[in-house]
Write a protein that holds these residues in place. Structure first.
Motif, PDB file in Angstrom:
ATOM      1  N   PHE A 358       1.061  -1.242  -0.422  1.00 20.23           N
ATOM      2  CA  PHE A 358       0.032  -0.185  -0.187  1.00 20.23           C
ATOM      3  C   PHE A 358       1.375   1.303  -0.118  1.00 20.23           C
ATOM      4  CE2 PHE A 358      -3.682  -2.955   2.331  1.00 20.23           C
ATOM      5  CZ  PHE A 358      -4.538  -2.181   0.871  1.00 20.23           C
ATOM      6  N   ILE A 359       2.027   1.091   0.944  1.00 21.63           N
ATOM      7  CA  ILE A 359       2.657   2.655   0.860  1.00 21.63           C
ATOM      8  C   ILE A 359       3.580   2.757  -0.145  1.00 21.63           C
ATOM      9  CG2 ILE A 359       4.297   3.403   1.818  1.00 21.63           C
ATOM     10  CD1 ILE A 359       3.667   1.630   4.204  1.00 21.63           C
ATOM     11  N   VAL A 360       4.282   1.815  -0.896  1.00 22.79           N
ATOM     12  CA  VAL A 360       5.105   1.834  -2.200  1.00 22.79           C
ATOM     13  C   VAL A 360       4.175   2.219  -3.000  1.00 22.79           C
ATOM     14  CG1 VAL A 360       6.069   0.135  -4.309  1.00 22.79           C
ATOM     15  CG2 VAL A 360       6.588   0.410  -1.654  1.00 22.79           C
ATOM     16  N   ARG A 361       2.237   1.936  -3.600  1.00 26.67           N
ATOM     17  CA  ARG A 361       1.671   2.027  -4.306  1.00 26.67           C
ATOM     18  C   ARG A 361       1.551   3.339  -3.971  1.00 26.67           C
ATOM     19  NH1 ARG A 361      -2.621  -0.154  -5.057  1.00 26.67           N
ATOM     20  NH2 ARG A 361      -2.803  -1.783  -3.170  1.00 26.67           N
ATOM     21  N   TRP A 362       0.903   3.768  -2.754  1.00 26.13           N
ATOM     22  CA  TRP A 362       0.218   5.220  -1.729  1.00 26.13           C
ATOM     23  C   TRP A 362      -1.288   5.165  -2.948  1.00 26.13           C
ATOM     24  CZ3 TRP A 362       2.557   7.024   1.872  1.00 26.13           C
ATOM     25  CH2 TRP A 362       2.300   8.565   2.127  1.00 26.13           C
ATOM     26  N   ASP A 363      -1.695   3.702  -2.153  1.00 28.05           N
ATOM     27  CA  ASP A 363      -3.194   3.743  -3.397  1.00 28.05           C
ATOM     28  C   ASP A 363      -3.840   2.917  -1.333  1.00 28.05           C
ATOM     29  OD1 ASP A 363      -5.555   2.913  -4.221  1.00 28.05           O
ATOM     30  OD2 ASP A 363      -4.641   1.901  -5.799  1.00 28.05           O
ATOM     31  N   ILE A 364      -5.078   3.812  -1.489  1.00 30.08           N
ATOM     32  CA  ILE A 364      -5.872   3.590  -0.401  1.00 30.08           C
ATOM     33  C   ILE A 364      -7.404   2.890  -0.938  1.00 30.08           C
ATOM     34  CG2 ILE A 364      -5.729   5.477   0.906  1.00 30.08           C
ATOM     35  CD1 ILE A 364      -7.631   6.888   0.550  1.00 30.08           C
ATOM     36  N   THR A 365      -6.774   2.609  -2.036  1.00 34.66           N
ATOM     37  CA  THR A 365      -8.291   1.393  -2.633  1.00 34.66           C
ATOM     38  C   THR A 365      -8.066   0.172  -1.577  1.00 34.66           C
ATOM     39  OG1 THR A 365      -8.239   2.320  -5.018  1.00 34.66           O
ATOM     40  CG2 THR A 365      -9.341   0.169  -4.781  1.00 34.66           C
ATOM     41  N   ASP A 366      -9.150  -0.247  -1.514  1.00 34.45           N
ATOM     42  CA  ASP A 366      -9.430  -1.628  -0.818  1.00 34.45           C
ATOM     43  C   ASP A 366      -8.693  -1.612   0.905  1.00 34.45           C
ATOM     44  OD1 ASP A 366     -10.979  -3.144  -2.267  1.00 34.45           O
ATOM     45  OD2 ASP A 366      -9.031  -3.853  -3.655  1.00 34.45           O
ATOM     46  N   ILE A 367      -8.466  -0.292   1.051  1.00 37.63           N
ATOM     47  CA  ILE A 367      -7.447  -0.592   2.266  1.00 37.63           C
ATOM     48  C   ILE A 367      -7.994  -1.611   3.290  1.00 37.63           C
ATOM     49  CG2 ILE A 367      -9.121   1.383   3.391  1.00 37.63           C
ATOM     50  CD1 ILE A 367      -5.445   1.520   3.355  1.00 37.63           C
ATOM     51  N   ASP A 368      -9.448  -1.307   4.013  1.00 35.98           N
ATOM     52  CA  ASP A 368      -9.765  -3.122   4.670  1.00 35.98           C
ATOM     53  C   ASP A 368      -9.077  -3.874   4.078  1.00 35.98           C
ATOM     54  OD1 ASP A 368     -11.273  -0.174   5.186  1.00 35.98           O
ATOM     55  OD2 ASP A 368     -13.447  -0.782   4.865  1.00 35.98           O
ATOM     56  N   PHE A 378      -1.815   3.148   8.272  1.00 32.51           N
ATOM     57  CA  PHE A 378      -1.377   4.057   7.136  1.00 32.51           C
ATOM     58  C   PHE A 378      -1.876   5.017   6.686  1.00 32.51           C
ATOM     59  CE2 PHE A 378      -2.539   3.419   2.681  1.00 32.51           C
ATOM     60  CZ  PHE A 378      -1.554   4.084   2.312  1.00 32.51           C
ATOM     61  N   MET A 379      -3.354   5.136   6.981  1.00 36.00           N
ATOM     62  CA  MET A 379      -4.368   6.352   7.025  1.00 36.00           C
ATOM     63  C   MET A 379      -3.664   7.583   7.656  1.00 36.00           C
ATOM     64  SD  MET A 379      -6.702   5.855   4.252  1.00 36.00           S
ATOM     65  CE  MET A 379      -7.040   7.266   4.354  1.00 36.00           C
ATOM     66  N   LEU A 380      -3.367   7.480   8.660  1.00 40.57           N
ATOM     67  CA  LEU A 380      -2.770   8.670  10.019  1.00 40.57           C
ATOM     68  C   LEU A 380      -1.750   9.346   8.626  1.00 40.57           C
ATOM     69  CD1 LEU A 380      -2.776  10.683  11.498  1.00 40.57           C
ATOM     70  CD2 LEU A 380      -2.055   9.045  12.914  1.00 40.57           C
ATOM     71  N   LEU A 381      -0.734   8.583   8.156  1.00 40.41           N
ATOM     72  CA  LEU A 381       0.856   8.414   7.511  1.00 40.41           C
ATOM     73  C   LEU A 381       1.184   9.025   6.236  1.00 40.41           C
ATOM     74  CD1 LEU A 381       3.651   8.360   6.462  1.00 40.41           C
ATOM     75  CD2 LEU A 381       2.911   5.450   6.008  1.00 40.41           C
ATOM     76  N   TYR A 382      -0.899   8.872   5.389  1.00 42.69           N
ATOM     77  CA  TYR A 382      -0.953   9.102   4.454  1.00 42.69           C
ATOM     78  C   TYR A 382      -1.792  10.759   4.186  1.00 42.69           C
ATOM     79  CZ  TYR A 382      -4.146   8.650  -0.508  1.00 42.69           C
ATOM     80  OH  TYR A 382      -4.135   8.920  -1.723  1.00 42.69           O
ATOM     81  N   ASN A 383      -2.382  10.693   4.704  1.00 40.98           N
ATOM     82  CA  ASN A 383      -3.088  12.005   5.105  1.00 40.98           C
ATOM     83  C   ASN A 383      -2.145  12.712   5.771  1.00 40.98           C
ATOM     84  OD1 ASN A 383      -6.063  10.783   4.190  1.00 40.98           O
ATOM     85  ND2 ASN A 383      -6.647  10.711   6.481  1.00 40.98           N
ATOM     86  N   THR A 384      -1.326  12.993   6.387  1.00 41.73           N
ATOM     87  CA  THR A 384      -0.424  13.366   6.803  1.00 41.73           C
ATOM     88  C   THR A 384       0.476  14.276   5.905  1.00 41.73           C
ATOM     89  OG1 THR A 384      -0.373  12.583   9.433  1.00 41.73           O
ATOM     90  CG2 THR A 384       1.241  13.958   9.031  1.00 41.73           C
ATOM     91  N   ALA A 409       8.195   4.568   0.495  1.00 43.00           N
ATOM     92  CA  ALA A 409       8.761   3.961   0.595  1.00 43.00           C
ATOM     93  C   ALA A 409       9.899   2.626   0.328  1.00 43.00           C
ATOM     94  CB  ALA A 409       8.149   3.175  -1.519  1.00 43.00           C
ATOM     95  N   ASN A 410      10.951   3.793   0.331  1.00 41.81           N
ATOM     96  CA  ASN A 410      12.589   2.797   1.005  1.00 41.81           C
ATOM     97  C   ASN A 410      12.379   2.320   2.175  1.00 41.81           C
ATOM     98  OD1 ASN A 410      13.299   3.099  -2.157  1.00 41.81           O
ATOM     99  ND2 ASN A 410      14.037   5.248  -1.707  1.00 41.81           N
ATOM    100  N   GLU A 411      11.726   3.676   2.906  1.00 40.94           N
ATOM    101  CA  GLU A 411      11.996   3.257   4.246  1.00 40.94           C
ATOM    102  C   GLU A 411      11.010   2.070   4.331  1.00 40.94           C
ATOM    103  OE1 GLU A 411      11.206   5.768   8.885  1.00 40.94           O
ATOM    104  OE2 GLU A 411      11.486   7.158   6.805  1.00 40.94           O
TER     105      GLU A 411
END
Length: 591
Positions: A358-368, A378-384, A409-411
């Motif tokens: 999810f982090i590499v793609r930076w995509d929240i599709t199907d996040i559930d 992840f959502m907090l990281l993504y939104n922030t 992504a590298n991290e």
């Protein structure tokens, strides 16, 4: 209520955590909240590891209520007048030693950012005055000149110190009676570059003789200076921490130049420190409110270190005009801590593989598909991250989100590599470990943030350059990782973590822990040499790069402050708390 009387209320003996206010802003509802301390129903069937993190030692009610005791409106005229007086000191005719001491004193008092032009001109003149430099056979001025010029990027040859050595290539033993000179040599030696054997010998000679001193038999001021330097040299100490100590200490000195004595006894250094501190207090109150509204003060599965993350940001970029960096980098540092703990302790391997995707793609599709707590993290990281990117795009006209995505992504790829090592029982070599762990230290994402939030000329070329981890960034992140490992190894292994640098080296070589620690400390010193080299010799094509270079050095310095006496971040030490209190909460008393 006077601030000093409140100090006890936010130290560990009287911890209490505030609950999210019913009047929390609607902004908090735009992203995920950590609504519960315990695991949700979906997570309870999984036996998860726990690091038994201690709660924050800071009372969030107190932190959010921090007031501003000093305001620019009240003190602007006084500060302006005092600044002009100091500028006048730079214009006076004085010998080279006096000019060097003026520059050194102004910088260590935390006032250097006011006088960047004056300092540059003074050191340029000193650098060009070769004849005067060659006339001095005094170790102290020669060392002071070398240190300040190297600090500011001048290519001063190590040979200027060779005249204090004998035919055998060692420093003359007669020098050890000159405590001030040997102390100056010690401070100069940490500005050495790779392969500079004279500076290596200076480090060994000065360190030995300063440690051998009987401090009871030297003047009190000299003893304090020696103890302070042996604890940590100036070059490794963040400016705000050094300034707070130096303001108190330098008033007591008896052998300083008269003009600098007047400066230190004047209210300027203290008033300036307090004015800047008031800005910090307002910023910390803002980010603490954000943190509380997220519900993050009630969690237990990761380290709640919001105040420490903000303190880290102060020490990276302390100048008052960089509020945006400090507030946003504190949020980024909290995200580093959160995701690090998800990978290190909380998540299962298959969950972390999915999270990494999810982090590499930076995509929240199907996040559930992720377990609730990992999903919310992840959502907090993504939104922030996106919010900081949108702010930067609005203010600077360039979108940093693609570069932030790449760094995150590298991290996380480094995190998952360490997860695989742990679960397979792999024992990496020290080199294998460091190559991965430099990326997992969190330094790169904070340094990228420091670039686009402090430069006044943001470019895609600059963002691309920084995101590829150039040498100066790699050195800074490596020092962070090694210092962290020196302090946290024992308790992290006890809870079942991956091997760290110490254990990798011990496993690889069969050496003792004492010898391994000395080897890692040697690696830290060698990495400092490589980072010093970047300032003196590397030609950066990126415009307005100076502030970013300062942040790179300061990130390494912060790691020394936090990890000198144990894990001052995960398990805040008294030394860390003392530094934090003096930098943020307690003003310098005005006589």
């Amino acid at each position: 209520m006077a601030l000093p009387s409140l100090v006890a209320s936010f130290l560990p003996s009287s911890i209490h955590h505030s609950q999210p206010s019913s009047s929390s802003s609607s902004a908090a509802s735009s992203g995920p909240r950590f609504a519960t301390c315990g695991l949700k129903i979906e997570d309870q069937e999984i036996a998860r590891r726990s690091a038994n993190w201690k709660p924050s030692v800071w009372d969030y009610d107190f932190v959010q209520s921090l007031g501003v005791d000093y305001t620019e409106d009240i003190y602007t005229e006084q500060v302006r007048r005092l600044k002009e007086e100091v500028k006048g000191l730079f214009d006076r005719e004085m010998n080279q030693v006096a000019k060097l001491e003026l520059v050194d004193g102004v910088q260590r008092l935390g006032l250097g950012y006011h006088f960047e032009t004056e300092i540059k001109n003074a050191l340029g003149s000193i650098h060009n005055n070769i004849e005067d430099a060659q006339l001095s056979d005094d170790l102290y001025p020669a060392s002071l000149r070398f240190r300040l010029l190297r600090q500011h990027g001048y290519n001063v040859q190590q040979d200027v110190l060779q005249r204090f050595m004998n035919e055998t290539g060692t420093f003359n033993e007669s020098l050890k009676r000159d405590v001030k000179g040997v102390l100056g040599l010690y401070e100069a030696s940490v500005h050495g570059l790779e392969g500079e054997t004279i500076l290596d010998e200076a480090w060994n000679f000065a360190s030995k003789h300063l440690k051998d001193l009987n401090l009871d038999k030297v003047p009190t001021n000299s003893a304090s200076n020696v103890s302070h330097a042996l604890d940590m040299p100036i070059h490794w100490r963040p400016n705000r921490v050094e300034a707070r100590w130096f303001i108190d200490m330098y008033e007591k000195q008896q052998d300083m130049m008269p003009s600098l004595l007047r400066l230190t006894k004047a209210p300027f250094p203290k008033l300036d420190f307090n004015l800047v501190q008031s800005i910090y207090r307002k910023e910390l109150s803002n980010v603490a409110r954000w943190w509380d509204e997220l519900g993050a003060t009630n969690t237990t599965f990761f380290r709640d270190r919001l105040v420490e993350c903000y303190f880290w940001s102060i020490l990276m970029v302390f100048e008052p005009q960089y509020t945006a960096f400090r507030e946003m980098n504190a949020k980024i540092a909290c995200m580093v801590t959160l995701i690090d703990d998800v990978y290190d302790v909380y998540g299962m391997p298959e969950e972390l593989e999915l999270l990494t995707d999810f982090i590499v793609r930076w995509d929240i599709t199907d996040i559930d598909k992720l377990p609730p707590i990992i999903r919310d993290s992840f959502m907090l990281l993504y939104n922030t991250t996106n919010e900081i990117g949108y702010w930067t795009m609005r203010e600077q006209g360039i979108n940093p989100i693609p570069y932030l995505r790449k760094v995150w992504a590298n991290e996380c790829k480094a995190y998952i590599k360490e997860v695989h090592w742990y679960n397979k029982g792999t024992k990496p070599t020290l080199k294998e470990y460091v190559d991965v762990a430099v990326n997992s230290a969190g330094g790169l994402v904070m340094l990228l943030t420091s670039y686009f939030l402090t430069t006044d000329k943001l470019t895609d070329e600059g963002l691309d350059y920084v995101s590829k981890m150039p040498n100066v960034v790699h050195c800074s992140a490596k020092i962070l990782r090694l210092n962290n490992d020196l302090s946290t190894s024992s308790h992290e292994l006890a809870r079942g973590d991956n091997f760290k640098a110490l254990e990798c080296y011990m496993n690889e070589t069969g050496t003792s822990e004492v010898a391994a620690r000395e080897h890692i400390r040697h690696m830290v010193r060698e990495t400092w040499k490589r980072m010093n080299n970047r300032v003196v010799f590397e030609d950066y094509s990126v415009p307005r790069f100076e502030r970013f270079l300062g942040a790179c050095f300061n990130l390494a310095r912060v790691s020394h402050i936090f990890y000198q006496y144990g894990d001052g971040f995960g398990l805040p030490s008294q030394e860390t708390k003392d530094h934090l209190v003096s930098a943020i909460y307690e003003p310098v008393p005005l006589d």
